[in-house]
Design a protein around this motif. Structure first.
Motif, PDB file in Angstrom:
ATOM      1  N   ALA A 192      12.754   4.935   1.021  1.00 18.18           N
ATOM      2  CA  ALA A 192      13.301   5.172  -0.318  1.00 18.18           C
ATOM      3  C   ALA A 192      12.313   5.936  -1.204  1.00 18.18           C
ATOM      4  O   ALA A 192      12.677   6.381  -2.292  1.00 18.18           O
ATOM      5  CB  ALA A 192      13.654   3.843  -0.988  1.00 18.18           C
ATOM      6  N   PHE A 193      11.080   6.115  -0.740  1.00 19.35           N
ATOM      7  CA  PHE A 193      10.021   6.712  -1.563  1.00 19.35           C
ATOM      8  C   PHE A 193       9.428   7.951  -0.902  1.00 19.35           C
ATOM      9  O   PHE A 193       9.303   8.012   0.318  1.00 19.35           O
ATOM     10  CB  PHE A 193       8.914   5.679  -1.814  1.00 19.35           C
ATOM     11  N   ASP A 194       9.044   8.912  -1.732  1.00 17.68           N
ATOM     12  CA  ASP A 194       8.373  10.115  -1.228  1.00 17.68           C
ATOM     13  C   ASP A 194       6.952   9.804  -0.792  1.00 17.68           C
ATOM     14  O   ASP A 194       6.454  10.383   0.177  1.00 17.68           O
ATOM     15  CB  ASP A 194       8.337  11.211  -2.294  1.00 17.68           C
ATOM     16  N   GLU A 195       6.294   8.903  -1.533  1.00 15.56           N
ATOM     17  CA  GLU A 195       4.926   8.498  -1.210  1.00 15.56           C
ATOM     18  C   GLU A 195       4.812   6.988  -1.325  1.00 15.56           C
ATOM     19  O   GLU A 195       5.445   6.377  -2.187  1.00 15.56           O
ATOM     20  CB  GLU A 195       3.920   9.132  -2.175  1.00 15.56           C
ATOM     21  N   VAL A 196       3.990   6.418  -0.458  1.00 19.19           N
ATOM     22  CA  VAL A 196       3.727   4.980  -0.493  1.00 19.19           C
ATOM     23  C   VAL A 196       2.222   4.747  -0.445  1.00 19.19           C
ATOM     24  O   VAL A 196       1.453   5.649  -0.099  1.00 19.19           O
ATOM     25  CB  VAL A 196       4.441   4.234   0.660  1.00 19.19           C
ATOM     26  N   TYR A 197       1.836   3.531  -0.806  1.00 14.27           N
ATOM     27  CA  TYR A 197       0.420   3.183  -0.924  1.00 14.27           C
ATOM     28  C   TYR A 197       0.101   1.918  -0.137  1.00 14.27           C
ATOM     29  O   TYR A 197       0.145   0.823  -0.680  1.00 14.27           O
ATOM     30  CB  TYR A 197       0.055   2.956  -2.392  1.00 14.27           C
ATOM     31  N   PRO A 198      -0.243   2.048   1.140  1.00 14.93           N
ATOM     32  CA  PRO A 198      -0.709   0.871   1.865  1.00 14.93           C
ATOM     33  C   PRO A 198      -2.155   0.559   1.465  1.00 14.93           C
ATOM     34  O   PRO A 198      -2.877   1.442   0.989  1.00 14.93           O
ATOM     35  CB  PRO A 198      -0.625   1.286   3.329  1.00 14.93           C
ATOM     36  N   ALA A 199      -2.556  -0.678   1.664  1.00 15.87           N
ATOM     37  CA  ALA A 199      -3.954  -1.054   1.447  1.00 15.87           C
ATOM     38  C   ALA A 199      -4.815  -0.278   2.438  1.00 15.87           C
ATOM     39  O   ALA A 199      -4.312   0.334   3.381  1.00 15.87           O
ATOM     40  CB  ALA A 199      -4.130  -2.563   1.636  1.00 15.87           C
ATOM     41  N   ALA A 200      -6.112  -0.346   2.232  1.00 14.20           N
ATOM     42  CA  ALA A 200      -7.042   0.357   3.114  1.00 14.20           C
ATOM     43  C   ALA A 200      -8.154  -0.574   3.580  1.00 14.20           C
ATOM     44  O   ALA A 200      -9.319  -0.221   3.584  1.00 14.20           O
ATOM     45  CB  ALA A 200      -7.611   1.588   2.425  1.00 14.20           C
ATOM     46  N   GLY A 201      -7.776  -1.801   3.930  1.00 21.47           N
ATOM     47  CA  GLY A 201      -8.741  -2.723   4.498  1.00 21.47           C
ATOM     48  C   GLY A 201      -9.564  -3.515   3.503  1.00 21.47           C
ATOM     49  O   GLY A 201     -10.444  -4.266   3.878  1.00 21.47           O
ATOM     50  N   SER A 202      -9.279  -3.352   2.217  1.00 17.03           N
ATOM     51  CA  SER A 202      -9.987  -4.102   1.195  1.00 17.03           C
ATOM     52  C   SER A 202      -9.021  -4.411   0.064  1.00 17.03           C
ATOM     53  O   SER A 202      -7.976  -3.786  -0.057  1.00 17.03           O
ATOM     54  CB  SER A 202     -11.194  -3.293   0.701  1.00 17.03           C
ATOM     55  N   ARG A 203      -9.369  -5.378  -0.759  1.00 16.21           N
ATOM     56  CA  ARG A 203      -8.496  -5.781  -1.870  1.00 16.21           C
ATOM     57  C   ARG A 203      -8.553  -4.809  -3.049  1.00 16.21           C
ATOM     58  O   ARG A 203      -7.881  -5.029  -4.048  1.00 16.21           O
ATOM     59  CB  ARG A 203      -8.860  -7.188  -2.326  1.00 16.21           C
ATOM     60  N   THR A 204      -9.355  -3.753  -2.944  1.00 17.33           N
ATOM     61  CA  THR A 204      -9.435  -2.779  -4.040  1.00 17.33           C
ATOM     62  C   THR A 204      -9.148  -1.352  -3.586  1.00 17.33           C
ATOM     63  O   THR A 204      -9.265  -0.424  -4.379  1.00 17.33           O
ATOM     64  CB  THR A 204     -10.832  -2.799  -4.701  1.00 17.33           C
ATOM     65  N   ALA A 205      -8.797  -1.161  -2.328  1.00 19.39           N
ATOM     66  CA  ALA A 205      -8.633   0.193  -1.800  1.00 19.39           C
ATOM     67  C   ALA A 205      -7.244   0.409  -1.214  1.00 19.39           C
ATOM     68  O   ALA A 205      -6.615  -0.513  -0.701  1.00 19.39           O
ATOM     69  CB  ALA A 205      -9.693   0.471  -0.738  1.00 19.39           C
ATOM     70  N   SER A 206      -6.788   1.659  -1.303  1.00 26.04           N
ATOM     71  CA  SER A 206      -5.498   2.025  -0.730  1.00 26.04           C
ATOM     72  C   SER A 206      -5.531   3.497  -0.327  1.00 26.04           C
ATOM     73  O   SER A 206      -6.512   4.207  -0.556  1.00 26.04           O
ATOM     74  CB  SER A 206      -4.368   1.755  -1.721  1.00 26.04           C
ATOM     75  N   VAL A 207      -4.432   3.931   0.257  1.00 26.10           N
ATOM     76  CA  VAL A 207      -4.259   5.309   0.692  1.00 26.10           C
ATOM     77  C   VAL A 207      -2.878   5.752   0.221  1.00 26.10           C
ATOM     78  O   VAL A 207      -1.945   4.948   0.201  1.00 26.10           O
ATOM     79  CB  VAL A 207      -4.341   5.411   2.237  1.00 26.10           C
ATOM     80  N   ARG A 208      -2.733   7.003  -0.153  1.00 27.30           N
ATOM     81  CA  ARG A 208      -1.430   7.549  -0.547  1.00 27.30           C
ATOM     82  C   ARG A 208      -0.960   8.522   0.535  1.00 27.30           C
ATOM     83  O   ARG A 208      -1.686   9.445   0.897  1.00 27.30           O
ATOM     84  CB  ARG A 208      -1.544   8.273  -1.882  1.00 27.30           C
ATOM     85  N   LEU A 209       0.266   8.291   1.037  1.00 25.66           N
ATOM     86  CA  LEU A 209       0.831   9.171   2.053  1.00 25.66           C
ATOM     87  C   LEU A 209       2.343   8.997   2.117  1.00 25.66           C
ATOM     88  O   LEU A 209       2.889   8.093   1.480  1.00 25.66           O
ATOM     89  CB  LEU A 209       0.196   8.916   3.420  1.00 25.66           C
ATOM     90  N   THR A 210       2.998   9.854   2.870  1.00 29.26           N
ATOM     91  CA  THR A 210       4.448   9.739   3.006  1.00 29.26           C
ATOM     92  C   THR A 210       4.775   8.640   4.017  1.00 29.26           C
ATOM     93  O   THR A 210       3.970   8.358   4.914  1.00 29.26           O
ATOM     94  CB  THR A 210       5.079  11.053   3.503  1.00 29.26           C
ATOM     95  N   PRO A 211       5.942   8.028   3.892  1.00 28.95           N
ATOM     96  CA  PRO A 211       6.335   7.026   4.885  1.00 28.95           C
ATOM     97  C   PRO A 211       6.355   7.589   6.310  1.00 28.95           C
ATOM     98  O   PRO A 211       5.916   6.914   7.248  1.00 28.95           O
ATOM     99  CB  PRO A 211       7.733   6.606   4.432  1.00 28.95           C
ATOM    100  N   ALA A 212       6.818   8.815   6.478  1.00 27.70           N
ATOM    101  CA  ALA A 212       6.872   9.413   7.809  1.00 27.70           C
ATOM    102  C   ALA A 212       5.472   9.559   8.400  1.00 27.70           C
ATOM    103  O   ALA A 212       5.253   9.294   9.593  1.00 27.70           O
ATOM    104  CB  ALA A 212       7.564  10.771   7.748  1.00 27.70           C
ATOM    105  N   ARG A 213       4.522   9.957   7.574  1.00 30.54           N
ATOM    106  CA  ARG A 213       3.146  10.110   8.075  1.00 30.54           C
ATOM    107  C   ARG A 213       2.539   8.751   8.402  1.00 30.54           C
ATOM    108  O   ARG A 213       1.832   8.602   9.392  1.00 30.54           O
ATOM    109  CB  ARG A 213       2.285  10.842   7.056  1.00 30.54           C
ATOM    110  N   LEU A 214       2.821   7.771   7.591  1.00 27.63           N
ATOM    111  CA  LEU A 214       2.344   6.418   7.866  1.00 27.63           C
ATOM    112  C   LEU A 214       2.822   5.969   9.242  1.00 27.63           C
ATOM    113  O   LEU A 214       2.022   5.534  10.074  1.00 27.63           O
ATOM    114  CB  LEU A 214       2.845   5.457   6.776  1.00 27.63           C
ATOM    115  N   ALA A 215       4.114   6.095   9.495  1.00 32.05           N
ATOM    116  CA  ALA A 215       4.668   5.682  10.789  1.00 32.05           C
ATOM    117  C   ALA A 215       4.058   6.475  11.941  1.00 32.05           C
ATOM    118  O   ALA A 215       3.716   5.915  12.989  1.00 32.05           O
ATOM    119  CB  ALA A 215       6.187   5.818  10.773  1.00 32.05           C
TER     120      ALA A 215
END
Length: 159
Positions: free
Chosen positions: A117-140
Motif C-alpha cells: 500500500a506504500f511507495d516507501e517503507v521503513y524497516p528497523a536496522a538492527g537497533s532501536r534507533t535505526a531504520s532504512v527507507r526503501l520500496t516494498p519490492a526492494r525489501l522483498a
C-alpha cells in the motif's frame, strides 16, 4: 553486533541504502512513525513467529495485524510469537530493532501484502534507533521473501 550486522549486510547487498539513525527510540510503530514523520503503516514491522516447528520472520505494515485464519491457511498452523530471547538468538536484533537484514542465523522471511500500500517503507536496522527507507519490492527482493497475505483487512472509517 546487531546494527553492525545490518551495516555489513547492506554494504554487500545494497550499498546505496543508508542507515537512518534517528538518535531517538523507534522501538514501537508509533514512536518510529512519529520520529520519522511518516504514517504508522509505513513502518515495516518484523514479527518473529513459530508455526509448527518452523521459525521465520513476517514483515508487514506497521498498522497491520496478523490474521490467525489467513496465517493458518498459508502456513498450516496458527502462528506463535517467539519469546524475546529466542528472537535475539536467531536474529541478533533486540526487540524494537528486529529486521530481516544481517540475521545471526539463516531464516525464512515473508513479506505481507500490506506493505504494498506504500511507495516507501521503513524497516528497523538492527537497533532501536535505526531504520532504512526503501520500496516494498526492494525489501522483498533483498531478503528473497515471498509475498503472503496474512494480515487482517484494514478497516477504514469515514467521518
Amino acid at each position: 553486533m546487531s546494527l553492525e550486522s545490518v551495516q555489513a549486510f547492506l554494504a554487500v547487498h545494497a550499498p546505496d541504502l543508508p542507515i537512518i539513525d534517528q538518535g531517538a527510540s523507534t522501538a514501537t510503530v508509533a514512536l518510529a512513525a512519529e520520529v520519522l514523520g511518516v504514517a504508522e503503516g509505513q513502518i515495516a514491522k518484523t514479527l518473529a513467529v513459530k508455526v509448527g516447528d518452523e521459525r521465520f520472520l513476517i514483515v508487514m505494515a506497521g498498522d497491520a495485524r496478523l490474521d490467525n485464519r489467513k496465517t493458518k491457511d498459508s502456513f498450516g498452523a496458527r502462528p506463535r510469537m517467539l519469546p524475546a530471547e529466542e528472537v535475539f538468538e536467531l536474529t541478533s536484533h533486540p526487540i524494537g530493532g528486529v529486521c530481516p537484514f544481517g540475521l545471526a542465523q539463516p531464516m525464512k522471511v515473508c513479506c505481507d501484502v500490506s506493505l504494498k500500500a506504500f511507495d516507501e517503507v521503513y524497516p528497523a536496522a538492527g537497533s532501536r534507533t535505526a531504520s532504512v527507507r526503501l520500496t516494498p519490492a526492494r525489501l522483498a527482493a533483498l531478503v528473497d521473501a515471498p509475498w503472503v497475505d496474512v494480515s487482517q483487512p484494514q478497516i477504514v472509517t469515514v467521518e
